[in-house]
Design a protein around this motif. Structure first.
Motif, PDB file in Angstrom:
ATOM      1  N   LEU A 183      37.513  35.838  44.833  1.00  0.00           N
ATOM      2  CA  LEU A 183      36.267  36.361  45.395  1.00  0.00           C
ATOM      3  C   LEU A 183      35.927  35.711  46.733  1.00  0.00           C
ATOM      4  O   LEU A 183      35.199  36.289  47.533  1.00  0.00           O
ATOM      5  CB  LEU A 183      35.122  36.194  44.399  1.00  0.00           C
ATOM      6  N   THR A 184      36.454  34.541  46.993  1.00  0.00           N
ATOM      7  CA  THR A 184      36.276  33.921  48.307  1.00  0.00           C
ATOM      8  C   THR A 184      37.005  34.737  49.364  1.00  0.00           C
ATOM      9  O   THR A 184      36.515  34.909  50.477  1.00  0.00           O
ATOM     10  CB  THR A 184      36.798  32.468  48.293  1.00  0.00           C
ATOM     11  N   ILE A 185      38.160  35.266  48.997  1.00  0.00           N
ATOM     12  CA  ILE A 185      38.935  36.083  49.927  1.00  0.00           C
ATOM     13  C   ILE A 185      38.287  37.450  50.114  1.00  0.00           C
ATOM     14  O   ILE A 185      38.177  37.948  51.227  1.00  0.00           O
ATOM     15  CB  ILE A 185      40.389  36.229  49.426  1.00  0.00           C
ATOM     16  N   GLU A 186      37.846  38.070  49.002  1.00  0.00           N
ATOM     17  CA  GLU A 186      37.205  39.389  49.057  1.00  0.00           C
ATOM     18  C   GLU A 186      36.023  39.393  48.091  1.00  0.00           C
ATOM     19  O   GLU A 186      36.203  39.587  46.887  1.00  0.00           O
ATOM     20  CB  GLU A 186      38.196  40.495  48.688  1.00  0.00           C
ATOM     21  N   ARG A 240      46.602  33.600  50.912  1.00  0.00           N
ATOM     22  CA  ARG A 240      45.601  34.682  50.960  1.00  0.00           C
ATOM     23  C   ARG A 240      45.914  35.783  49.955  1.00  0.00           C
ATOM     24  O   ARG A 240      45.296  36.838  49.990  1.00  0.00           O
ATOM     25  CB  ARG A 240      45.555  35.278  52.362  1.00  0.00           C
ATOM     26  N   ASN A 241      46.858  35.553  49.049  1.00  0.00           N
ATOM     27  CA  ASN A 241      47.253  36.567  48.073  1.00  0.00           C
ATOM     28  C   ASN A 241      46.243  36.607  46.932  1.00  0.00           C
ATOM     29  O   ASN A 241      46.339  35.865  45.962  1.00  0.00           O
ATOM     30  CB  ASN A 241      48.666  36.290  47.555  1.00  0.00           C
ATOM     31  N   ARG A 242      45.291  37.497  47.061  1.00  0.00           N
ATOM     32  CA  ARG A 242      44.207  37.624  46.089  1.00  0.00           C
ATOM     33  C   ARG A 242      44.731  38.037  44.718  1.00  0.00           C
ATOM     34  O   ARG A 242      44.243  37.587  43.686  1.00  0.00           O
ATOM     35  CB  ARG A 242      43.212  38.652  46.628  1.00  0.00           C
ATOM     36  N   GLU A 243      45.737  38.891  44.691  1.00  0.00           N
ATOM     37  CA  GLU A 243      46.303  39.361  43.419  1.00  0.00           C
ATOM     38  C   GLU A 243      46.910  38.203  42.627  1.00  0.00           C
ATOM     39  O   GLU A 243      46.810  38.169  41.405  1.00  0.00           O
ATOM     40  CB  GLU A 243      47.355  40.445  43.682  1.00  0.00           C
ATOM     41  N   ASN A 273      33.755  41.454  47.383  1.00  0.00           N
ATOM     42  CA  ASN A 273      33.398  42.716  46.735  1.00  0.00           C
ATOM     43  C   ASN A 273      34.520  43.266  45.866  1.00  0.00           C
ATOM     44  O   ASN A 273      34.579  44.468  45.613  1.00  0.00           O
ATOM     45  CB  ASN A 273      33.000  43.752  47.791  1.00  0.00           C
ATOM     46  N   ASP A 274      35.407  42.422  45.383  1.00  0.00           N
ATOM     47  CA  ASP A 274      36.492  42.839  44.506  1.00  0.00           C
ATOM     48  C   ASP A 274      35.925  43.061  43.102  1.00  0.00           C
ATOM     49  O   ASP A 274      35.618  42.115  42.379  1.00  0.00           O
ATOM     50  CB  ASP A 274      37.592  41.778  44.491  1.00  0.00           C
ATOM     51  N   VAL A 275      35.783  44.325  42.724  1.00  0.00           N
ATOM     52  CA  VAL A 275      35.156  44.679  41.452  1.00  0.00           C
ATOM     53  C   VAL A 275      35.971  44.149  40.272  1.00  0.00           C
ATOM     54  O   VAL A 275      35.411  43.655  39.291  1.00  0.00           O
ATOM     55  CB  VAL A 275      34.946  46.209  41.359  1.00  0.00           C
ATOM     56  N   ALA A 276      37.297  44.229  40.356  1.00  0.00           N
ATOM     57  CA  ALA A 276      38.142  43.742  39.263  1.00  0.00           C
ATOM     58  C   ALA A 276      37.981  42.231  39.078  1.00  0.00           C
ATOM     59  O   ALA A 276      37.923  41.743  37.945  1.00  0.00           O
ATOM     60  CB  ALA A 276      39.597  44.091  39.533  1.00  0.00           C
ATOM     61  N   ALA A 277      37.883  41.485  40.158  1.00  0.00           N
ATOM     62  CA  ALA A 277      37.698  40.040  40.064  1.00  0.00           C
ATOM     63  C   ALA A 277      36.306  39.708  39.516  1.00  0.00           C
ATOM     64  O   ALA A 277      36.157  38.780  38.713  1.00  0.00           O
ATOM     65  CB  ALA A 277      37.908  39.371  41.417  1.00  0.00           C
ATOM     66  N   LEU A 278      35.303  40.462  39.922  1.00  0.00           N
ATOM     67  CA  LEU A 278      33.949  40.245  39.391  1.00  0.00           C
ATOM     68  C   LEU A 278      33.905  40.514  37.890  1.00  0.00           C
ATOM     69  O   LEU A 278      33.285  39.773  37.131  1.00  0.00           O
ATOM     70  CB  LEU A 278      32.940  41.138  40.119  1.00  0.00           C
ATOM     71  N   ARG A 279      34.578  41.597  37.450  1.00  0.00           N
ATOM     72  CA  ARG A 279      34.620  41.925  36.025  1.00  0.00           C
ATOM     73  C   ARG A 279      35.342  40.830  35.256  1.00  0.00           C
ATOM     74  O   ARG A 279      34.860  40.339  34.237  1.00  0.00           O
ATOM     75  CB  ARG A 279      35.304  43.267  35.794  1.00  0.00           C
ATOM     76  N   GLY A 280      36.505  40.418  35.754  1.00  0.00           N
ATOM     77  CA  GLY A 280      37.271  39.381  35.069  1.00  0.00           C
ATOM     78  C   GLY A 280      36.524  38.061  34.998  1.00  0.00           C
ATOM     79  O   GLY A 280      36.509  37.400  33.954  1.00  0.00           O
TER      80      GLY A 280
END
Length: 169
Positions: free
Chosen positions: A95-98, A66-69, A100-107
């Motif tokens: 993004l499956t884990i979170e 579950r480590n999104r980072e 609404n992660d803006v950094a993941a959406l940008r990347g």
């Protein structure tokens, strides 16, 4: 008689579901060992050791899936290695884990631009703008919008070479 067997089956199902949910950790509690491995991976990446960083991140995910980072760092390494498809997949896992992660959406949007999927990158930009809300300057939206405006990188196979016509006799 039929009602009794159905009610027993439903009771057992409810018991097994509640027991499995009770044993899981909340999403925001990531194993400390996994986080330590991510920090070591960041140090290795900064030193230029992409393979070592990749190994540490994969180990971090084994310790705590579950480590999104860790997924986001793996995606960044894939982008540096010019593997946008792999990068998009790792961002999708984050993004499956979170969602609404803006950094993941940008990347993910930047990786989509790198791959040439500008339409999907624009979808990510719209979602980022929605998540940023009334913030006039959303850094993630600005960065992704600039990447979309720049467009995908030109590759050697995509360049058009003009061959001059043969001289007339």
């Amino acid at each position: 008689m039929r009602v009794t067997s159905v009610s027993i089956a439903l009771a057992l199902a409810a018991l097994s579901i509640s027991t499995s949910l009770y044993g899981q950790r909340p999403d925001d509690q990531i194993d400390a060992r996994s986080m330590a491995l991510v920090e070591r991976a960041k140090t290795a990446r900064a030193a230029g050791n992409l393979n070592g960083a990749n190994d540490l991140l994969e180990t971090a995910l084994v310790v705590d899936p579950r480590n999104r980072e860790a997924f986001k760092q793996l995606a960044e390494i894939a982008r540096v290695q010019q593997l946008p498809g792999k990068s998009i997949r790792f961002y999708r896992e984050a993004l499956t884990i979170e969602p609404n992660d803006v950094a993941a959406l940008r990347g993910q949007g930047e990786a989509m631009v790198q791959k040439g999927a500008l339409g999907r990158a624009r979808e990510n930009l719209a979602k980022i703008r929605t998540l940023c809300g009334k913030e006039a300057e959303c850094a993630a939206a600005t960065t992704l919008a600039a990447a979309i405006a720049k467009g995908p990188p030109v590759t050697a196979t995509a360049q058009q070479t003009v061959v001059p016509p043969p001289p007339a006799n």
